[in-house]
Each structure stands twice: as structure tokens, then as C-alpha cells.
Design an enzyme around this catalytic site. Structure first.
Site, PDB file in Angstrom:
ATOM      1  N   GLU A  29       0.969  -1.657  -0.524  1.00 23.05           N
ATOM      2  CA  GLU A  29      -0.430   0.186   0.288  1.00 23.05           C
ATOM      3  C   GLU A  29       0.887   1.481   0.017  1.00 23.05           C
ATOM      4  OE1 GLU A  29      -3.942  -0.292   2.441  1.00 23.05           O
ATOM      5  OE2 GLU A  29      -2.791  -1.426   2.927  1.00 23.05           O
ATOM      6  N   SER A 159      -6.884  -2.683   1.467  1.00 18.77           N
ATOM      7  CA  SER A 159      -6.874  -1.524   0.180  1.00 18.77           C
ATOM      8  C   SER A 159      -7.103  -2.376  -0.987  1.00 18.77           C
ATOM      9  CB  SER A 159      -6.103  -0.388  -0.233  1.00 18.77           C
ATOM     10  OG  SER A 159      -5.014   0.288   0.727  1.00 18.77           O
ATOM     11  N   TYR A 225      -9.505   4.336  -4.852  1.00 15.05           N
ATOM     12  CA  TYR A 225      -8.830   5.423  -4.942  1.00 15.05           C
ATOM     13  C   TYR A 225      -8.767   6.288  -6.525  1.00 15.05           C
ATOM     14  CZ  TYR A 225      -7.291   2.845  -1.064  1.00 15.05           C
ATOM     15  OH  TYR A 225      -7.171   2.654   0.489  1.00 15.05           O
ATOM     16  N   ARG A 263     -11.010   3.173  11.774  1.00  8.69           N
ATOM     17  CA  ARG A 263     -12.256   3.133  10.456  1.00  8.69           C
ATOM     18  C   ARG A 263     -12.570   1.874  10.837  1.00  8.69           C
ATOM     19  NH1 ARG A 263     -10.475   3.602   5.392  1.00  8.69           N
ATOM     20  NH2 ARG A 263     -11.467   1.665   5.690  1.00  8.69           N
ATOM     21  N   ASP A 265     -15.275  -0.915   8.966  1.00  2.96           N
ATOM     22  CA  ASP A 265     -15.963  -1.307   7.834  1.00  2.96           C
ATOM     23  C   ASP A 265     -17.137  -1.903   8.488  1.00  2.96           C
ATOM     24  OD1 ASP A 265     -14.760   0.322   6.623  1.00  2.96           O
ATOM     25  OD2 ASP A 265     -13.203  -1.352   5.760  1.00  2.96           O
ATOM     26  N   GLU A 278     -13.847  -5.564   8.693  1.00  7.74           N
ATOM     27  CA  GLU A 278     -12.617  -4.834   9.427  1.00  7.74           C
ATOM     28  C   GLU A 278     -12.462  -4.054  10.400  1.00  7.74           C
ATOM     29  OE1 GLU A 278      -9.361  -4.185   5.904  1.00  7.74           O
ATOM     30  OE2 GLU A 278     -10.874  -5.448   5.022  1.00  7.74           O
ATOM     31  N   ASN A 280      -9.483  -0.141  10.058  1.00  6.70           N
ATOM     32  CA  ASN A 280      -7.987   0.645  10.332  1.00  6.70           C
ATOM     33  C   ASN A 280      -7.872   0.973  10.637  1.00  6.70           C
ATOM     34  OD1 ASN A 280      -8.498  -0.433   6.177  1.00  6.70           O
ATOM     35  ND2 ASN A 280     -10.425  -0.367   7.052  1.00  6.70           N
ATOM     36  N   GLY A 284      -6.969   5.858   5.329  1.00  2.53           N
ATOM     37  CA  GLY A 284      -6.360   6.446   3.887  1.00  2.53           C
ATOM     38  C   GLY A 284      -7.179   7.824   4.345  1.00  2.53           C
TER      39      GLY A 284
END
Length: 323
Positions: A29, A159, A225, A263, A265, A278, A280, A284
């Protein structure tokens, strides 16, 4: 949901000292991390913070040895040279350097999707059924045991790197080719049929959820992205449903040993309701990223968000601060 963000604790950028914005690295990443890092660096400097860029962990160690680092804003992504797997956090703990984001336990655990799901299951939190795939395991047999459709993904990447959407057995061919060259464990997970959401956590507060509406069939790397036609609806839900998803996300974050910012999800299955996917721990911060969108919904602009994340490295109650 009535819980709101408290005001910032400081207004003098000098309290942070010299801040290394850690980006890049050697994980899969890297490019996303560099994009995020440039944005964070510009934002902190716009607020008067004495911040500078550092590319990768070895360069950070050199800067610390030279006495140039008072604290670290970690925006490395991934593992194996990324900064989300607990290795960086352990290093900085040992050196007594404060850093943003969760500590060793939360970072190491949530980098491993399989072990995170096992913790959630032990806590009675909802997450899709799954199979752990060691190198050499039979993907076809696993898919048959779960029942199609499924997703196959590395347990320790982010990602949407190496993610395969399997609707029929013929789709397993590409996933099997990837698995043959991948040394780590894979997660095969039942596909959730329903809407996709994400909930940002900032200083113990769950921010408004975001409902993700990709133009394509699913939210892949391109939709995250590259594409400009993915829609983000914030808040993603109304009333008690919105309160429920925020409570669940915060519970999942805490259960996984996380603090600071991150974060979570979540998907909403048409039959089973909310399902945790999951976490993070270094989300990002690009122009397409989700935490800034959620923060904006509660009146916190990008630069102010970066300031608030960095504030968490100051004081005994700071998530991820160990110095």
C-alpha cells in the site's frame, strides 16, 4: 446518536514539537500511503505544526537517533514495512516516542482479519462466516463448505489488495493462482448481500456512518482510489439504525484492543443485519478517503482532523501515545 466530539484541547502548535509524518514504506500500500502522507503533511503545516516527511521505518529510526523527532503521525499502511501491524508501535514504545493510532495489541490484531473475527465472535459481535486458508489449502472445498458467493482475500493486507469476488466455482481460478504465489493465510468469507458502510472512530467517539454506493458491482481498489463516480452518503442511515451502527462500530473497535482513531467497515446483510468486516488502524487520508468525509459532517475540516488525531499523542488518555 447524541455523543459529540469535545473541543480541541490545544491551540498552540508548539506543544507538538517536531512531528515526523511517517509515510510510504515498503508494503503493498506504499502509493496510497504516500498520497495520504502528503495531504497530512500539508494540513499540519497549514496549522503551524513543525512537521516533516519521513519515508519508511528505517529512515524514522535514523531521525529519532538524530534527536529530530518528538512524536510521529503514522500514516503508513499495511504490514511488512507498513505501520499497521504492531511492529512500528512496539519500536516506538521501546524508544519512548509518542505516535498516533492504536498501540501494539490493537494494531497487530486488526492487521490479521482472521484473528480479529475470532475476537468479535468471542464477544458475540456479528461478522460473516468464514474459513481460514493456509498455504496449499483447497479453495474449491472451502467454497463448497461455506456456499457461494464468497470473497477471498489475504488475512494481512488492506486497500482491497488481492481481493477476489467469487460468484461461481469458475471464478476461483484467479484466486487459486494468486494463492499459489502468496505465502500468508487467506480468508474466505461469505459474501454479504446488502449495503456497505464505514464508521470512523476519533477519540472514543463514533462519527456519522458513510454509506458507500460504487458505480460498479462492488467497492474494489478502483472504486476506492481512482473512480470519481463512487457515491458517499453521510450519514448513511437515520434514527435508531444510525445509532445502532455507531454503537456496534465502537464496540468492535474497543473489543479489538484499539484506541485513538481508526475506521470500522460494516455491511448490512438483507437477512442478518449489520455484519462487521474489518478495522483500519491507519485509515487513508487521500482525496477519496472516508474519515475526512465523516469528520466534515460534524464540522471538522481536514486540517482540524489531522490536529485532533495528533492531539491524541499528548497526555495519559491519548490513544496510541506511549511517551
Amino acid at each position: 446518536m447524541s455523543q459529540s466530539l469535545p473541543p480541541p484541547r490545544f491551540d498552540d502548535p508548539a506543544v507538538f514539537g517536531r512531528v515526523a509524518v511517517l509515510m510510504g514504506g515498503t508494503s503493498a500500500e506504499r502509493e496510497v500511503s504516500l498520497d495520504s502522507g502528503r495531504n497530512v503533511l500539508d494540513a499540519l503545516r497549514s496549522r503551524g505544526v513543525d512537521a516533516f516527511a519521513v519515508d519508511g521505518i528505517p529512515a524514522l529510526v535514523d531521525a529519532i537517533r538524530d534527536g529530530r523527532v518528538d512524536r510521529v503521525f503514522n500514516i503508513l499502511h499495511g504490514n511488512r514495512g507498513g505501520g499497521e501491524d504492531g511492529v512500528l508501535q512496539g519500536l516506538l514504545d521501546a524508544l519512548g516516542v509518542p505516535y498516533t493510532g492504536p498501540g501494539v495489541l490493537g494494531s497487530a490484531l486488526t492487521m490479521d482479519k482472521i484473528r480479529t473475527k475470532q475476537v468479535w465472535m468471542a464477544e458475540g459481535l456479528p461478522t460473516p462466516r468464514f474459513v481460514r486458508l493456509a498455504p496449499g489449502d483447497d479453495l474449491v472445498a472451502a467454497a463448497r463448505s461455506l456456499g457461494l458467493p464468497v470473497f477471498v482475500k489475504p488475512s494481512n493486507e488492506g486497500s482491497s489488495v488481492g481481493v477476489f469476488r467469487i460468484l461461481e466455482e469458475a471464478d476461483l481460478r484467479a484466486a487459486a493462482e494468486f494463492a499459489a504465489g502468496y505465502r500468508g493465510e487467506l480468508l474466505m468469507e461469505q459474501m454479504v448481500r446488502g449495503k456497505e458502510f464505514t464508521v470512523a472512530i476519533l477519540g472514543g467517539v463514533a462519527l456519522p456512518s458513510i454509506r458507500i454506493e460504487p458505480a460498479g458491482e462492488w467497492y474494489d481498489y478502483h472504486a476506492k482510489y481512482v473512480a470519481d463516480d463512487t457515491q458517499y452518503i453521510c450519514p448513511g442511515l437515520d434514527g435508531e439504525d444510525e445509532s445502532a451502527i455507531r454503537r456496534l462500530a465502537l464496540a468492535a473497535f474497543v473489543a479489538a484492543g484499539c484506541s485513538g482513531w481508526g475506521r470500522v467497515d460494516v455491511m448490512r446483510d438483507e437477512a442478518l443485519g449489520f455484519q462487521l468486516i474489518e478495522i483500519n488502524t491507519a485509515p487513508g487520508m487521500t482525496s477519496h478517503s472516508l474519515v475526512p468525509k465523516a469528520a466534515a459532517q460534524v464540522g471538522v475540516d481536514y486540517a482540524s482532523l489531522c490536529w485532533r488525531v495528533l492531539e491524541q499523542t499528548l497526555g495519559d488518555d491519548a490513544g496510541g501515545a506511549r511517551g
